[in-house]
Write an enzyme that holds these catalytic residues in place. Structure first.
Site, PDB file in Angstrom:
ATOM      1  N   PHE A 107       0.821  -1.216   0.000  1.00 49.02           N
ATOM      2  CA  PHE A 107       0.000   0.000   0.000  1.00 49.02           C
ATOM      3  C   PHE A 107       0.855   1.267   0.000  1.00 49.02           C
ATOM      4  O   PHE A 107       0.422   2.324  -0.446  1.00 49.02           O
ATOM      5  CB  PHE A 107      -0.977  -0.062   1.182  1.00 49.02           C
ATOM      6  CG  PHE A 107      -0.793   0.963   2.248  1.00 49.02           C
ATOM      7  CD1 PHE A 107      -1.471   2.168   2.194  1.00 49.02           C
ATOM      8  CD2 PHE A 107       0.047   0.724   3.324  1.00 49.02           C
ATOM      9  CE1 PHE A 107      -1.319   3.110   3.198  1.00 49.02           C
ATOM     10  CE2 PHE A 107       0.207   1.657   4.322  1.00 49.02           C
ATOM     11  CZ  PHE A 107      -0.468   2.852   4.263  1.00 49.02           C
ATOM     12  N   LYS A 108       2.100   1.147   0.461  1.00 47.57           N
ATOM     13  CA  LYS A 108       2.957   2.337   0.489  1.00 47.57           C
ATOM     14  C   LYS A 108       3.215   2.898  -0.913  1.00 47.57           C
ATOM     15  O   LYS A 108       3.604   4.052  -1.058  1.00 47.57           O
ATOM     16  CB  LYS A 108       4.244   2.024   1.217  1.00 47.57           C
ATOM     17  CG  LYS A 108       3.942   1.658   2.671  1.00 47.57           C
ATOM     18  CD  LYS A 108       5.098   1.738   3.590  1.00 47.57           C
ATOM     19  CE  LYS A 108       4.672   1.643   5.042  1.00 47.57           C
ATOM     20  NZ  LYS A 108       3.786   0.496   5.369  1.00 47.57           N
ATOM     21  N   ASP A 109       2.995   2.088  -1.941  1.00 46.43           N
ATOM     22  CA  ASP A 109       3.149   2.575  -3.316  1.00 46.43           C
ATOM     23  C   ASP A 109       2.224   3.761  -3.609  1.00 46.43           C
ATOM     24  O   ASP A 109       2.572   4.633  -4.405  1.00 46.43           O
ATOM     25  CB  ASP A 109       2.807   1.467  -4.320  1.00 46.43           C
ATOM     26  CG  ASP A 109       3.864   0.373  -4.363  1.00 46.43           C
ATOM     27  OD1 ASP A 109       5.049   0.677  -4.121  1.00 46.43           O
ATOM     28  OD2 ASP A 109       3.502  -0.779  -4.654  1.00 46.43           O
TER      29      ASP A 109
ATOM     30  N   LEU B 258       4.101   6.699  -2.035  1.00 46.63           N
ATOM     31  CA  LEU B 258       5.500   6.860  -2.454  1.00 46.63           C
ATOM     32  C   LEU B 258       5.649   7.007  -3.966  1.00 46.63           C
ATOM     33  O   LEU B 258       6.741   7.303  -4.446  1.00 46.63           O
ATOM     34  CB  LEU B 258       6.344   5.700  -1.923  1.00 46.63           C
ATOM     35  CG  LEU B 258       6.724   5.883  -0.443  1.00 46.63           C
ATOM     36  CD1 LEU B 258       7.259   4.598   0.171  1.00 46.63           C
ATOM     37  CD2 LEU B 258       7.733   7.014  -0.269  1.00 46.63           C
TER      38      LEU B 258
END
Ligand SMILES: *Cc1c(COP(=O)(O)O)cnc(C)c1O
Length: 493
Positions: A109-111, A114
């Protein structure tokens, strides 16, 4: 727009300053206070694509960037990177909904954030007339490092160095990082654990001479971690996107309230949900889901934040956190802007490891938030059961959230549609997911991935299948006390 340090009303920044600085000089986090100019017209969201919703919500939160500028920035950030144009699709699973946040380039989910942050940093640098190259230093326990590498890869004006603990990340996570492509990236193992890597990075930031040697090479050191306002803002979009999907598929009517269940670590994801609510999204409850590191469950129920407890290494490692940094922002909002209170609570946390919030803050919080936790055993049981009953494969973090949803419904079903946020592909945690289905799993992470695929037929994300057999580009491995020298050398090159 003005953003305030959580610890002092006198310390403010505009959006580019807040994004470039990351953290305020007094250690506080830059936060908007007044959401009245940030209201989103829900009806218009129904007509928008995922990228348009992102541009609209990030643009409202960061109005120092003009709408056309933001639109171009967001389009470039996501172009060709995600599995679907939808960016974050919603799946109906039983009588609940799963918001899939893991369809990005590294299956985490950090995509979502980021992908955008590097471009916000570059645009902020231009707005402020900063000429230096921005050098990002990141310590990672696995997921963040890869998502950051992918986000900053070949973004002009930036460079990134990621440190990970040697032997402290999974086979798949290591392969993801050491095979990273891009001309401005570098990956290095540290002999030690994650804390050693993290402390090493913090020491470089705290080193007074660092600004000097960096500037001499035309560089400025910065960080990509989740306290940056530029990482929080892009996460608000998927709450609106999920809501629009439910309206458009007829599951709810425009204006109905919805519950969101969020697997929580640093409180960034769920705080974005609170921002969305303040921007006009009809949110019934935000359900905070924790693993055995259940410091937030206790806090939301009692008003006492107490980090003085055993730290557990769980099968949902991205939630293994005892100090949830973004909670500080929520404390400022829930106390209606009591900066002195937040500064005092953070002092107490630093000195004693514990604080109690006033009754008024506890009540404000409990009006919006519920909290439940799940053990590894409960989450594993959930993975097996949801697979058998619904044919949907949950990862270990999402399984904690699903379990929390069940506990929430058993205790107080408010009848609203419920969305569970899913933060990782099950294939990122193949061994534990396979063990939950099968009782056992092979040692090798890639073998486990194969077996999980043979068993479930759920497609493996292309970025993960493509890893095997790809040559490693990075094999540096150093001691912690060499990190400063390593960065200096890299910056000077
Ligand atoms: C980072 C992460 C979380 C926790 O998100 P926060 O914003 O830190 O609360 C949950 N699940 C996964 C897979 C993550 O990578």
């Amino acid at each position: 727009m003005k953003y305030y340090s959580t610890r002092s009303q006198k310390i403010t920044a505009n959006a580019p300053e807040a994004i470039l600085k990351g953290i305020a000089p007094d250690g506080g986090l830059y936060t908007p206070m007044d959401f009245s100019e940030m209201q989103i017209d829900l009806k218009s969201v129904l007509q928008m694509s995922a990228v348009e919703i992102s541009a609209e919500t990030v643009g409202r939160l960061l109005p120092d960037f003009a709408p056309e500028e933001m639109r171009a920035l967001i389009e470039a950030a996501y172009a060709g990177k995600f599995e679907t144009e939808d960016l974050t699709p919603v799946a109906k699973v039983g009588d609940a909904f799963v918001l899939e946040l893991f369809r990005g380039p590294t299956s985490a989910f950090k995509d979502v954030a980021l992908s955008v942050l590097p471009r916000l940093i570059v645009a902020s640098r231009e707005k402020l007339g900063v000429k230096d190259e921005i050098v990002i230093l990141t310590a990672t326990s696995g997921d963040t490092g890869k998502a950051a590498l992918e986000g900053f890869r070949d973004v002009p004006g930036t460079r990134i160095i990621v440190f990970y603990p040697d032997g402290g990340v999974s086979d798949v996570q290591k392969a993801q990082m050491v095979t990273q492509e891009g001309g401005n990236v570098r990956v290095c193992a540290i002999r030690g654990n994650f804390d050693d890597a993290q402390t090493g990075v913090k020491n470089i930031f705290a080193d007074d001479s660092a600004n000097g040697w960096a500037a001499k090479s035309g560089a400025r050191l910065s960080s990509a971690n989740s306290i940056n306002l530029g990482r929080l803002a892009p996460q608000v979009a998927y709450y609106f996107k999920a809501y629009a999907d439910l309206v458009l598929t007829g599951e709810i009517t425009l204006g109905d309230e919805v519950n969101f269940v969020v697997p929580t670590g640093n409180f960034g994801d769920i705080l974005a949900g609170e921002f969305a609510r303040r921007m006009g999204l009809p949110v019934a409850r935000l359900v905070c889901a924790s693993n055995a590191n259940n410091v937030l469950t206790d806090f939301i129920r009692t008003g006492r934040y107490d980090r003085r407890r055993e730290f557990f290494k769980t099968n949902s490692p991205s939630m293994d956190i005892l100090v949830s940094s973004n909670l500080e922002r929520y404390l400022l909002l829930a106390s209606e802007g009591d900066f002195d209170l937040v500064a005092k609570l953070m002092r107490e946390l630093g000195q004693n490891g514990v604080y109690d919030v006033p009754q008024s803050v506890l009540e404000a919080m409990q009006r919006r938030f519920s909290a439940y936790c799940a053990t590894d055993a409960e989450a594993a049981e959930t993975i097996g059961r949801v697979w058998r009953e619904h044919g949907y494969l949950l990862d270990t973090h999402t399984a904690v959230a699903w379990t929390a949803m069940e506990k929430f419904r058993a205790e107080c079903d408010n009848g609203c549609a419920t969305v569970v946020l899913s933060t990782a592909s099950p294939y990122k945690f193949s061994k534990d997911v396979l063990r939950a289905l099968n009782g056992s799993a092979p040692e090798d992470g890639f073998e486990a991935m194969d077996q999980l695929h043979r068993l479930t037929k759920v497609p493996v994300p292309a970025n993960l299948t493509g890893l095997r057999g790809r040559a490693a580009r990075f094999d540096d491995c150093i001691d912690r006390d060499q990190m400063n020298h390593y960065v200096q050398k890299a910056v000077a090159e």
